[in-house]
Design an enzyme around this catalytic site. Structure first.
Site, short mmCIF file in Angstrom:
data_model
loop_
_atom_site.label_atom_id
_atom_site.label_comp_id
_atom_site.label_asym_id
_atom_site.label_seq_id
_atom_site.Cartn_x
_atom_site.Cartn_y
_atom_site.Cartn_z
N ARG A 1 33.48 32.48 36.80
CA ARG A 1 33.82 31.91 38.10
C ARG A 1 32.77 31.41 38.41
O ARG A 1 31.44 31.93 38.47
CB ARG A 1 34.61 32.77 39.05
CG ARG A 1 33.76 33.84 39.50
CD ARG A 1 34.55 35.21 39.83
NE ARG A 1 35.14 35.58 38.71
CZ ARG A 1 35.59 36.96 38.56
NH1 ARG A 1 35.56 37.65 39.90
NH2 ARG A 1 35.92 37.54 37.68
N ASP B 1 34.55 37.88 48.31
CA ASP B 1 35.61 38.78 48.90
C ASP B 1 35.37 39.27 49.97
O ASP B 1 34.20 39.54 50.45
CB ASP B 1 35.51 40.25 47.61
CG ASP B 1 35.97 39.73 46.37
OD1 ASP B 1 36.87 38.78 46.25
OD2 ASP B 1 35.32 40.31 45.28
N ARG C 1 36.62 26.55 42.02
CA ARG C 1 37.10 27.82 41.32
C ARG C 1 38.86 27.51 41.35
O ARG C 1 39.47 27.17 42.29
CB ARG C 1 37.04 28.98 42.19
CG ARG C 1 37.70 30.15 41.85
CD ARG C 1 37.11 31.42 42.12
NE ARG C 1 37.74 32.43 41.43
CZ ARG C 1 37.64 33.70 41.54
NH1 ARG C 1 37.21 34.10 42.74
NH2 ARG C 1 38.19 34.66 40.96
N ASP D 1 32.81 33.50 43.70
CA ASP D 1 33.93 34.60 44.27
C ASP D 1 33.49 35.12 45.55
O ASP D 1 32.29 35.55 45.70
CB ASP D 1 34.08 35.77 43.26
CG ASP D 1 35.31 36.67 43.53
OD1 ASP D 1 36.26 36.28 43.98
OD2 ASP D 1 35.04 37.97 43.22
#
Length: 159
Positions: free
Chosen positions: A94, A99, A82, A97
């Site tokens: 992407r 989070d 990334r 990811d």
């Protein structure tokens, strides 16, 4: 040990393999993955793309504090290819990811990290997998369970 809930997503390359690689890296660098949701195919949220996403949620037991977990997840993202994070709400395709959604019942606000994740309850692609593994968990700000909050999640739904 603390429990951190992570949201994972990918929409490039071999998506299932990307998720599995990220989960292995989380185990190696952050802590024990104590629960992992199913993988959900979802539409892009916040931008247009021809590529659907694969999303999941994981609960990880960790000894690291929140900012260190953030840095470790960013290291994993970079190692997997990334090249950039979202800038000023502009999203893009992407490889991976990761989070931080929740960290124990901590409410934390810094320029680098906000916990709970400020947009999580607006995103069905986050709330659906999270409710699978933590439906009864109480959101530390809204004081409702994840399952209750899932009902009001907007945006693109899960396929």
């Amino acid at each position: 040990m603390s429990k951190v809930y992570l949201g994972l997503g990918t929409n490039l390359g071999d998506k299932k393999q990307n998720m599995l690689r990220a989960i292995e890296a989380i185990k190696e660098k952050i802590g024990k993955v104590v629960s992992l949701s199913s993988f959900y195919e979802t539409a892009p949220w916040g931008f247009d793309s021809e590529n659907s996403f694969l999303n999941a949620a994981a609960c990880v037991e960790t000894a690291f504090p929140p900012l260190e977990v953030l840095h470790l997840t960013q290291d994993i993202e970079k190692a997997m290819g990334r090249s950039k994070k979202s800038v000023k709400g502009v999203y893009s395709d992407r490889v991976i990811d990761i989070d931080l959604l929740l960290y124990d019942n901590i409410v934390f606000n810094s320029p680098e990290l906000v916990l709970p994740h400020p947009l999580m309850t607006e995103r069905a692609f986050v709330m659906t997998p999270l409710s699978e593994i933590a439906g009864g968990l109480l959101h530390p700000v809204f004081r409702k369970t994840i399952s209750e909050l899932k009902q009001s999640a907007s945006g693109k739904g899960v396929f």
